[in-house]
Write a protein that holds these residues in place. Sequence first.
Motif, PDB file in Angstrom:
ATOM      1  N   ASN A  32      43.824  30.623  32.212  1.00 40.62           N
ATOM      2  CA  ASN A  32      42.615  31.395  31.934  1.00 40.62           C
ATOM      3  C   ASN A  32      42.193  32.148  33.199  1.00 40.62           C
ATOM      4  O   ASN A  32      42.997  32.844  33.790  1.00 40.62           O
ATOM      5  CB  ASN A  32      41.527  30.475  31.405  1.00 40.62           C
ATOM      6  CG  ASN A  32      41.970  29.764  30.132  1.00 40.62           C
ATOM      7  OD1 ASN A  32      42.711  30.313  29.317  1.00 40.62           O
ATOM      8  ND2 ASN A  32      41.538  28.526  29.968  1.00 40.62           N
ATOM      9  N   ASP A  33      40.945  31.996  33.615  1.00 38.04           N
ATOM     10  CA  ASP A  33      40.485  32.676  34.815  1.00 38.04           C
ATOM     11  C   ASP A  33      41.221  32.156  36.053  1.00 38.04           C
ATOM     12  O   ASP A  33      41.493  30.962  36.171  1.00 38.04           O
ATOM     13  CB  ASP A  33      38.992  32.459  35.025  1.00 38.04           C
ATOM     14  CG  ASP A  33      38.149  33.114  33.954  1.00 38.04           C
ATOM     15  OD1 ASP A  33      36.913  32.939  33.997  1.00 38.04           O
ATOM     16  OD2 ASP A  33      38.717  33.794  33.080  1.00 38.04           O
ATOM     17  N   ILE A  50      37.707  37.221  41.128  1.00 36.00           N
ATOM     18  CA  ILE A  50      38.162  36.448  39.981  1.00 36.00           C
ATOM     19  C   ILE A  50      38.699  37.401  38.931  1.00 36.00           C
ATOM     20  O   ILE A  50      38.200  38.522  38.790  1.00 36.00           O
ATOM     21  CB  ILE A  50      37.024  35.559  39.431  1.00 36.00           C
ATOM     22  CG1 ILE A  50      37.565  34.556  38.413  1.00 36.00           C
ATOM     23  CG2 ILE A  50      35.901  36.396  38.853  1.00 36.00           C
ATOM     24  CD1 ILE A  50      36.576  33.440  38.096  1.00 36.00           C
ATOM     25  N   ALA A  52      40.097  37.444  34.795  1.00 34.24           N
ATOM     26  CA  ALA A  52      40.263  36.751  33.526  1.00 34.24           C
ATOM     27  C   ALA A  52      41.673  36.982  32.984  1.00 34.24           C
ATOM     28  O   ALA A  52      42.404  37.855  33.469  1.00 34.24           O
ATOM     29  CB  ALA A  52      39.216  37.242  32.529  1.00 34.24           C
ATOM     30  N   SER A  53      42.025  36.219  31.964  1.00 34.36           N
ATOM     31  CA  SER A  53      43.366  36.351  31.390  1.00 34.36           C
ATOM     32  C   SER A  53      43.620  37.746  30.839  1.00 34.36           C
ATOM     33  O   SER A  53      44.754  38.240  30.872  1.00 34.36           O
ATOM     34  CB  SER A  53      43.576  35.306  30.296  1.00 34.36           C
ATOM     35  OG  SER A  53      42.587  35.448  29.286  1.00 34.36           O
ATOM     36  N   THR A  56      39.923  41.366  33.166  1.00 35.65           N
ATOM     37  CA  THR A  56      38.590  41.685  33.692  1.00 35.65           C
ATOM     38  C   THR A  56      38.421  41.056  35.069  1.00 35.65           C
ATOM     39  O   THR A  56      38.796  39.900  35.276  1.00 35.65           O
ATOM     40  CB  THR A  56      37.509  41.155  32.745  1.00 35.65           C
ATOM     41  OG1 THR A  56      37.685  41.742  31.456  1.00 35.65           O
ATOM     42  CG2 THR A  56      36.126  41.511  33.270  1.00 35.65           C
ATOM     43  N   THR A  57      37.853  41.823  35.987  1.00 35.22           N
ATOM     44  CA  THR A  57      37.728  41.351  37.361  1.00 35.22           C
ATOM     45  C   THR A  57      36.268  41.394  37.839  1.00 35.22           C
ATOM     46  O   THR A  57      35.447  42.171  37.338  1.00 35.22           O
ATOM     47  CB  THR A  57      38.564  42.218  38.314  1.00 35.22           C
ATOM     48  OG1 THR A  57      38.128  43.576  38.219  1.00 35.22           O
ATOM     49  CG2 THR A  57      40.040  42.142  37.964  1.00 35.22           C
ATOM     50  N   ASN A  58      35.995  40.535  38.802  1.00 34.06           N
ATOM     51  CA  ASN A  58      34.707  40.553  39.488  1.00 34.06           C
ATOM     52  C   ASN A  58      34.943  40.228  40.956  1.00 34.06           C
ATOM     53  O   ASN A  58      35.859  39.475  41.291  1.00 34.06           O
ATOM     54  CB  ASN A  58      33.737  39.539  38.883  1.00 34.06           C
ATOM     55  CG  ASN A  58      33.026  40.084  37.661  1.00 34.06           C
ATOM     56  OD1 ASN A  58      32.217  40.997  37.766  1.00 34.06           O
ATOM     57  ND2 ASN A  58      33.328  39.543  36.508  1.00 34.06           N
ATOM     58  N   ASP A  98      42.226  28.130  36.215  1.00 33.28           N
ATOM     59  CA  ASP A  98      41.763  27.327  35.074  1.00 33.28           C
ATOM     60  C   ASP A  98      42.922  27.252  34.084  1.00 33.28           C
ATOM     61  O   ASP A  98      43.265  28.254  33.442  1.00 33.28           O
ATOM     62  CB  ASP A  98      40.536  27.998  34.470  1.00 33.28           C
ATOM     63  CG  ASP A  98      39.819  27.094  33.493  1.00 33.28           C
ATOM     64  OD1 ASP A  98      39.533  27.550  32.374  1.00 33.28           O
ATOM     65  OD2 ASP A  98      39.551  25.934  33.847  1.00 33.28           O
TER      66      ASP A  98
END
Length: 121
Positions: A32-33, A50, A52-53, A56-58, A98
């Motif tokens: 996952n993330d 971070i 996501a699968s 999406t980034t942050n 994760d």
Amino acid sequence: QVQLVESGGGLVQPGGSLRLSCAVSGSIFSINDVGWYRQAPGEERDLVAIIASGGTTNYADSVKGRFTISRDNAKSMVYLQMNSLKPEDTAVYYCNADVRRYRYGGSIPYWGQGTQVTVSS
């Protein structure tokens, strides 16, 4: 078992670049993330970026515009491209994933052992 192995750290001059890699291996159903964290001496471990699968980034405000996180799901790899490095970026960088190990069940966060990044002239 699940293993995360970081690589790509080292010594770089201010303004330079490094690319960190995180290899996720073992008995895995899905990832996952995945995040990159860093910890400087005497400081807490903080989130840097971070992904996501789905992609999406942050980013932490301190690295926006300089760092880019990406992932290759086919290879179970996550990368952190770090440009315009500053002395304050010096830290041990950790990968956190994760991971769901089985089709039916929850996910668990795993950590790598860390890789040292030193930005100094």
